[in-house]
Design a protein around this motif. Structure first.
Motif, PDB file in Angstrom:
ATOM      1  N   UNK A 113       0.821  -1.212   0.000  1.00  0.00           N
ATOM      2  CA  UNK A 113       0.000   0.000   0.000  1.00  0.00           C
ATOM      3  C   UNK A 113       0.859   1.268   0.000  1.00  0.00           C
ATOM      4  N   UNK A 114       0.319   2.339  -0.595  1.00  0.00           N
ATOM      5  CA  UNK A 114       1.072   3.584  -0.763  1.00  0.00           C
ATOM      6  C   UNK A 114       1.638   4.110   0.566  1.00  0.00           C
ATOM      7  N   UNK A 115       0.832   4.089   1.632  1.00  0.00           N
ATOM      8  CA  UNK A 115       1.302   4.638   2.923  1.00  0.00           C
ATOM      9  C   UNK A 115       2.543   3.906   3.422  1.00  0.00           C
ATOM     10  N   UNK A 116       2.562   2.590   3.216  1.00  0.00           N
ATOM     11  CA  UNK A 116       3.728   1.790   3.649  1.00  0.00           C
ATOM     12  C   UNK A 116       4.953   2.133   2.811  1.00  0.00           C
ATOM     13  N   UNK A 117       4.726   2.364   1.508  1.00  0.00           N
ATOM     14  CA  UNK A 117       5.845   2.719   0.622  1.00  0.00           C
ATOM     15  C   UNK A 117       6.462   4.037   1.068  1.00  0.00           C
ATOM     16  N   UNK A 118       5.571   5.011   1.311  1.00  0.00           N
ATOM     17  CA  UNK A 118       6.035   6.352   1.684  1.00  0.00           C
ATOM     18  C   UNK A 118       6.807   6.311   3.007  1.00  0.00           C
ATOM     19  N   UNK A 119       6.334   5.469   3.931  1.00  0.00           N
ATOM     20  CA  UNK A 119       7.009   5.420   5.239  1.00  0.00           C
ATOM     21  C   UNK A 119       8.402   4.805   5.129  1.00  0.00           C
ATOM     22  N   UNK A 120       8.674   4.079   4.034  1.00  0.00           N
ATOM     23  CA  UNK A 120      10.003   3.464   3.867  1.00  0.00           C
ATOM     24  C   UNK A 120      11.034   4.431   3.268  1.00  0.00           C
ATOM     25  N   UNK A 121      10.531   5.505   2.631  1.00  0.00           N
ATOM     26  CA  UNK A 121      11.433   6.357   1.838  1.00  0.00           C
ATOM     27  C   UNK A 121      12.557   6.964   2.663  1.00  0.00           C
ATOM     28  N   UNK A 122      12.179   7.610   3.772  1.00  0.00           N
ATOM     29  CA  UNK A 122      13.214   8.339   4.523  1.00  0.00           C
ATOM     30  C   UNK A 122      14.174   7.410   5.255  1.00  0.00           C
ATOM     31  N   UNK A 188       3.260 -13.741 -10.676  1.00  0.00           N
ATOM     32  CA  UNK A 188       3.009 -14.274  -9.336  1.00  0.00           C
ATOM     33  C   UNK A 188       2.896 -13.056  -8.417  1.00  0.00           C
ATOM     34  N   UNK A 189       1.745 -12.913  -7.764  1.00  0.00           N
ATOM     35  CA  UNK A 189       1.522 -11.730  -6.921  1.00  0.00           C
ATOM     36  C   UNK A 189       1.925 -12.026  -5.482  1.00  0.00           C
ATOM     37  N   UNK A 190       2.633 -11.082  -4.877  1.00  0.00           N
ATOM     38  CA  UNK A 190       3.161 -11.288  -3.519  1.00  0.00           C
ATOM     39  C   UNK A 190       2.848 -10.066  -2.663  1.00  0.00           C
ATOM     40  N   UNK A 191       2.350 -10.312  -1.435  1.00  0.00           N
ATOM     41  CA  UNK A 191       2.102  -9.201  -0.510  1.00  0.00           C
ATOM     42  C   UNK A 191       3.436  -8.810   0.131  1.00  0.00           C
ATOM     43  N   UNK A 192       3.836  -7.545  -0.086  1.00  0.00           N
ATOM     44  CA  UNK A 192       5.192  -7.164   0.325  1.00  0.00           C
ATOM     45  C   UNK A 192       5.279  -6.075   1.370  1.00  0.00           C
ATOM     46  N   UNK A 193       4.198  -5.853   2.131  1.00  0.00           N
ATOM     47  CA  UNK A 193       4.246  -4.744   3.094  1.00  0.00           C
ATOM     48  C   UNK A 193       4.881  -5.137   4.426  1.00  0.00           C
ATOM     49  N   UNK A 194       5.145  -6.428   4.617  1.00  0.00           N
ATOM     50  CA  UNK A 194       5.759  -6.871   5.872  1.00  0.00           C
ATOM     51  C   UNK A 194       7.260  -6.583   5.856  1.00  0.00           C
ATOM     52  N   UNK A 195       7.920  -6.922   6.955  1.00  0.00           N
ATOM     53  CA  UNK A 195       9.379  -6.766   6.994  1.00  0.00           C
ATOM     54  C   UNK A 195      10.009  -7.804   6.048  1.00  0.00           C
ATOM     55  N   UNK A 196      11.275  -7.617   5.665  1.00  0.00           N
ATOM     56  CA  UNK A 196      11.863  -8.442   4.618  1.00  0.00           C
ATOM     57  C   UNK A 196      11.716  -9.958   4.794  1.00  0.00           C
ATOM     58  N   UNK A 197      12.000 -10.485   6.012  1.00  0.00           N
ATOM     59  CA  UNK A 197      11.955 -11.948   6.193  1.00  0.00           C
ATOM     60  C   UNK A 197      10.561 -12.491   5.896  1.00  0.00           C
ATOM     61  N   UNK A 198       9.531 -11.770   6.397  1.00  0.00           N
ATOM     62  CA  UNK A 198       8.158 -12.225   6.185  1.00  0.00           C
ATOM     63  C   UNK A 198       7.756 -12.075   4.717  1.00  0.00           C
ATOM     64  N   UNK A 199       8.142 -10.953   4.105  1.00  0.00           N
ATOM     65  CA  UNK A 199       7.812 -10.760   2.687  1.00  0.00           C
ATOM     66  C   UNK A 199       8.481 -11.836   1.846  1.00  0.00           C
TER      67      UNK A 199
END
Ligand code: AMP
Length: 221
Positions: A113-122, A188-199
């Motif tokens: 989701x967009x909000x999660x993407x934005x929170x990763x930027x900084x 293949x669609x993957x949910x990627x908003x979790x932390x790296x290990x979970x994603x």
């Protein structure tokens, strides 16, 4: 097996590509890294690319197409690779298909989701020496790169202002090309908003459950 990582900027394409590469021994190819290396080397192509990258805009097709063709022609990627960042526009897709540059077996489409993407930027940090990616929001307390001890750098396009432009460019120019790969039955669609290990777990599960030809054998070997 030839993988293409697909998703918005900050979706985790590079991080998950590196994890997959470590486990399955395939080389990664990142269009963004190729461009940043070219800038660091002071190449003519890099000088041209930088003005676009700093604004979050697409580098002209003739520059990126020439660079990726050279990289994909190298011997080390003959057996397979994990590609991130190309093709990224309908015109690049056309070059890719019409010129038969390479076949892609699997497209990993990361949904965040967009909000999660934005929170990763900084929070994104990239090792200046080996390119390892870390995000301070994962809160692992790394003062330097855990792989090589290198110093953290911050990409010049990792700020909220530029990110909004990069995201709009993705929505308008990149997302439409996913349809082509969907029609080919390769996504293949993957949910990627979790932390790296979970994603990464989500990614492996999605790959294992897909019907893409040859993928099960690849994962089992
Ligand atoms: P990335 O590292 O994938 O986030 O890419 C960083 C920047 O490099 C993008 O915002 C673009 O300016 C440029 N770039 C990367 N891949 C491409 C491409 N296929 N076509 C045009 N520009 C690209």
């Amino acid at each position: 097996m030839k993988f293409l990582m697909f998703g918005a900027p900050m979706a985790g394409k590079g991080t998950l590509a590196n994890m997959l590469s470590e486990d399955y021994g395939l080389p990664t190819i990142s269009m963004g890294d190729i461009l940043r290396n070219s800038i660091a080397n002071g190449d003519e192509e890099g000088v041209k690319a930088k003005e676009y990258m700093d604004k979050g805009e697409m580098v002209p097709d003739e520059v990126v197409c020439a660079m990726i063709k050279r990289r994909l022609a190298a011997e080390d990627v003959e057996e397979g690779f994990i590609l991130d960042g190309f093709p990224r526009t309908p015109s690049q897709l056309k070059v890719f298909v019409d010129q038969n540059i390479t076949d892609i077996d699997v497209v990993v489409s990361l949904e965040v989701p967009y909000e999660a993407l934005l929170s990763r930027v900084v929070g994104r940090r990239t090792c200046k020496k080996c390119g390892y990616i870390y995000n301070t929001s994962w809160n692992l307390g790394y003062e330097s790169c855990p792989k090589c001890g290198g110093e953290w750098g911050i990409r010049s396009d990792d700020n909220e202002e530029t990110y909004k432009n990069r995201y709009n460019v993705y929505q308008n120019e990149t997302l439409p090309i996913l349809d082509y790969f969907k029609k080919e039955g390769k996504v293949v669609t993957v949910y990627g908003a979790d932390e790296p290990e979970q994603s990464y777990e989500n990614l492996l599960e999605a790959l294992e459950n897909s019907n893409i030809e040859g993928l099960k054998e690849f994962l089992d070997n």
